[in-house]
Design a protein around this motif. Structure first.
Motif, PDB file in Angstrom:
ATOM      1  N   PRO A 239       0.842  -1.216   0.000  1.00  0.00           N
ATOM      2  CA  PRO A 239       0.000   0.000   0.000  1.00  0.00           C
ATOM      3  C   PRO A 239       0.867   1.252   0.000  1.00  0.00           C
ATOM      4  CG  PRO A 239      -0.058  -1.087   2.132  1.00  0.00           C
ATOM      5  CD  PRO A 239       0.688  -1.995   1.233  1.00  0.00           C
ATOM      6  N   SER A 240       0.244   2.359  -0.304  1.00  0.00           N
ATOM      7  CA  SER A 240       0.990   3.611  -0.455  1.00  0.00           C
ATOM      8  C   SER A 240       1.591   4.089   0.858  1.00  0.00           C
ATOM      9  CB  SER A 240       0.068   4.707  -1.027  1.00  0.00           C
ATOM     10  OG  SER A 240      -1.056   4.877  -0.175  1.00  0.00           O
ATOM     11  N   GLU A 241       0.867   3.868   2.011  1.00  0.00           N
ATOM     12  CA  GLU A 241       1.435   4.336   3.270  1.00  0.00           C
ATOM     13  C   GLU A 241       2.689   3.571   3.652  1.00  0.00           C
ATOM     14  OE1 GLU A 241      -1.608   3.292   2.784  1.00  0.00           O
ATOM     15  OE2 GLU A 241      -2.169   1.634   4.099  1.00  0.00           O
ATOM     16  N   VAL A 242       2.733   2.323   3.269  1.00  0.00           N
ATOM     17  CA  VAL A 242       3.945   1.539   3.568  1.00  0.00           C
ATOM     18  C   VAL A 242       5.084   1.994   2.676  1.00  0.00           C
ATOM     19  CG1 VAL A 242       4.944  -0.782   3.585  1.00  0.00           C
ATOM     20  CG2 VAL A 242       2.576  -0.431   4.306  1.00  0.00           C
TER      21      VAL A 242
ATOM     22  N   GLU B 188       5.614   4.936   1.538  1.00  0.00           N
ATOM     23  CA  GLU B 188       6.145   6.201   2.009  1.00  0.00           C
ATOM     24  C   GLU B 188       7.115   6.000   3.158  1.00  0.00           C
ATOM     25  OE1 GLU B 188       2.782   8.500   2.998  1.00  0.00           O
ATOM     26  OE2 GLU B 188       2.179   8.867   0.906  1.00  0.00           O
ATOM     27  N   ARG B 189       6.820   5.031   4.026  1.00  0.00           N
ATOM     28  CA  ARG B 189       7.700   4.782   5.174  1.00  0.00           C
ATOM     29  C   ARG B 189       8.974   4.035   4.730  1.00  0.00           C
ATOM     30  NH1 ARG B 189       4.353   2.262  10.008  1.00  0.00           N
ATOM     31  NH2 ARG B 189       6.383   2.592  10.985  1.00  0.00           N
TER      32      ARG B 189
END
Length: 685
Positions: free
Chosen positions: A58-61, A63-64
């Motif tokens: 996913p996109s939030e992962v 980014e991290r």
């Protein structure tokens, strides 16, 4: 292949130069950009992993994880490290396999060297001194080819003999072809098969005569009485002809090299005739004559009239004449050819189990007589026998033989004519008081009536007044031309004698029937004698049909159903002619040389730039580019190198990539093609 000047180990040590000691780069790469290829490979694998991560997470992962920064760098380093491991393992494995193959190859080559029965050090020394171009097996290979060619010829001859014997058995008939075949068949002067006089049903008599000309003898034959001067002139003549032949060969090769038209047979002949005056002339008295350029006139005068023997009262070992004769005698020119023929026929008879009990070698007369049995009485000899007569004739001997032949045929004509006249007189006397016996009596009886009632009315002459040109024995003979006068065949005379003998035999039978008075017995005895002698004379060889050279005369008697002597003598004759005679040679085939169709520039193909190219850059291309262009040529094209296009000559542009500063397992330095201004392209081998 062409040659390229390349740095060769171990003279060069460098980590980056191609094929140097310690280098990571090889010339086998053909100047490929290894760093670009590695970068493309690594970037492809990294991009695949990054695309997979971007798709699944996913996109939030993402980014991290900071995908655009450290993750991609870590993946690149990971693939780079694994690529190094795989590459090192591949290199080690390849080196191990290469070492094994090289070791096995060296073992095989050493075994080959040991199999030559030559110490290895000597073979290495020969290779170092001469190389492949000096110490090669070319002559041995030619000898092997010649041996196989002769073997094939012997096999073919054996097959022909087997075929002829099989056909003869099936036909139950032996013909002339059973004796001499192939290239020596033309040498037969006479061959005749006839029934034996004592056993006509079971035994055959064969007469075979073979004439080998002087020009066809492998080793020339000279009479023993020939002068030393003649032998020397013969040697000089042969030397002149050989020299002219060599000059003609050089002339023909030069015409071929210049691209001119070849000479035909007539031109070659005239060229040889025109060159004779370059070596000799007809000035016998001048010491500066060209004929004395090989041997001085003073030496030629010393040996004039000198024959095989010198009078002991005049012999002096220190004379010039005696020493000249000794040199000629040491070379054995006088006896070489005749002795070779004698040794050949006797050795072949011995090896073929055709033994003989009588041999008479008349060396000074150049005549050899061999008989299987010593006895000459035909009634006491077996049915399987042979007799061989080998004699050398020169032109003077043949002239005397022809004169004797003329006298003998004339003598037979006289004797047969005399017996014919005697028989006719006895026949006329026997008709006394018998009236009409034959057509002659009948025509004489009606002669006057024919004249009165027929000829006087028509005005034609009577039969008795007409000139008679036909003797009713043989047809009217045509006139002799100059050719017949110089080459008498005597076929007309022989045929006339044979017919007269037959007619006399029939007339005796009609005259006396079963009565045998003394007149009949006397005439029959004379008739039988003349018939036998004429048959023996007709069986001989006509000397007008013989040319100067070697004459082989063979008389064979053999049983018809056995033919042991016939078959054995056929093998002897073929082997003898094969070893003594060169056979018939056609000048057109003997002078055959290179033809225009066999001299072509496209036969010897080689790699190289086209000579007709109008491209100025073609001369500036390096050897490496020519070599690469050859490798890049499609398989459908011709073997010769095609002219490269302008795009192929120019160097390809570098491919840009994002991480240009990144280091890989190979050097980042771009290796372009070496520029060589003095290179003219590949050299033709």
């Amino acid at each position: 292949m062409g040659s390229i000047d390349l740095p060769k180990s171990p003279n060069v040590f460098h980590p980056e130069k191609p094929s140097a000691v310690g280098s990571r780069n090889s010339l086998a790469q053909e100047y490929r950009d290894q760093q670009l290829e590695v970068d493309v490979l690594l970037e492809e694998e990294v991009d695949k992993v990054m695309n997979h991560i971007n798709t699944k997470l996913p996109s939030e992962v993402l980014e991290r994880l900071d995908v655009m920064g450290g993750l991609k760098e870590k993946l690149y380093n990971y693939f780079n490290q694994n690529y190094q491991n795989m590459f090192n393992r591949f290199i080690v494995t390849s080196e191990d396999e290469m070492v094994k193959k090289v070791r096995n190859f060296i073992d095989k080559e050493e075994a080959k060297a040991l199999a030559r029965y030559t110490p290895k050090e000597i073979s290495e020394l020969l290779d170092q001194v001469g190389g492949a171009d000096k110490f090669n097996t070319g002559e041995i290979e030619k000898s092997i080819i010649n041996m196989y060619g002769h073997l094939q010829g012997h096999i073919q001859r054996g097959m022909n003999d087997l075929e002829n014997v099989t056909n003869s058995l099936l036909r139950q008939k032996t013909d002339v072809g059973a004796f001499i075949r192939g290239e020596n068949a033309y040498s037969i002067t006479k061959c005749a098969f006839q029934d034996n006089a004592y056993k006509p049903k079971t035994v055959t008599d064969v007469k075979l005569s073979v004439n080998i000309l002087d020009s066809e003898l492998i080793s020339p034959i000279f009479h023993y009485q020939v002068t030393v001067e003649f032998l020397i002139k013969e040697l000089i003549s042969k030397h002149i002809i050989d020299q002219i032949d060599r000059e003609i060969d050089v002339l023909k090769d030069s015409l071929m090299d210049e691209g001119k038209e070849e000479m035909n047979d007539s031109e070659i002949l005239f060229e040889k005739l025109n060159r004779v005056e370059n070596y000799t002339d007809d000035e016998k008295d001048s010491p500066k004559s060209k004929r004395y350029s090989i041997l001085a006139q003073s030496l030629m005068k010393r040996v004039e009239g000198l024959r095989a023997e010198i009078d002991p009262s005049e012999f002096d070992q220190l004379n010039v004449r005696e020493n000249l004769k000794k040199i000629i005698d040491i070379e054995n020119i006088r006896n070489r050819g005749y002795n070779t023929a004698v040794n050949s026929i006797t050795s072949i008879l011995d090896t073929s189990k055709m033994g003989y009990q009588f041999i008479e070698n008349l060396k000074n007369a150049r005549e050899l007589v061999i008989r299987e049995y010593e006895d000459k009485d035909i009634s006491k000899l077996p049915d399987e026998r042979y007799q061989v007569k080998l004699k050398y004739y020169d032109n003077a001997q043949l002239i005397e033989e022809r004169r004797a032949y003329d006298v003998q045929i004339k003598s037979f004509e006289v004797e047969v004519q005399h017996l014919w006249d005697v028989l006719n007189m006895i026949y006329e006397d026997s008709k006394f008081m018998k009236g009409v016996v034959d057509f002659k009596d009948l025509s004489h009886k009606y002669r006057k009536k024919i004249q009165k009632k027929i000829k006087d009315i028509s005005g034609d002459p009577v039969y008795e007044d007409i000139e008679k040109t036909w003797d009713e024995i043989s047809f009217v003979r045509p006139g002799d031309t100059e050719v017949e006068k110089m080459n008498r065949t005597y076929l007309f005379e022989k045929d006339k004698i044979k017919k007269r003998l037959i007619l006399m035999k029939d007339k005796l039978q009609s005259m006396y029937s079963f009565r045998y008075p003394v007149q009949r017995r006397v005439m029959e005895e004379r008739l039988t004698f003349l018939e036998n002698e004429f048959h023996r004379f007709d069986y001989m060889i006509n000397p007008y049909h013989i040319q100067p050279g070697l004459l082989l005369d063979v008389d064979i008697t053999s049983i018809k159903r056995k033919k042991a002597t016939l078959d054995g003598m056929a093998n002897v004759l073929n082997e003898f002619l094969h070893g003594v005679s060169k056979g018939f040679q056609d000048a057109a085939f003997a002078s055959f040389s290179r033809r225009r169709s066999t001299v072509r520039a496209d036969i010897a193909q080689s790699f190289g730039p086209k000579e007709d190219s109008g491209d100025e850059d073609g001369d500036k291309k390096s050897a490496g580019s020519d070599y690469l262009d050859m490798l890049n040529t499609p398989s459908e094209s011709s073997p010769a190198l095609a002219e490269p296009s302008e795009s192929e000559v120019t160097a390809p542009k570098k491919t840009s990539r994002k991480n240009s500063s990144r280091k890989g397992v190979v050097d980042r330095k771009r290796r372009g093609r070496p520029k060589r201004s003095d290179d003219n392209g590949l050299q033709e081998i």
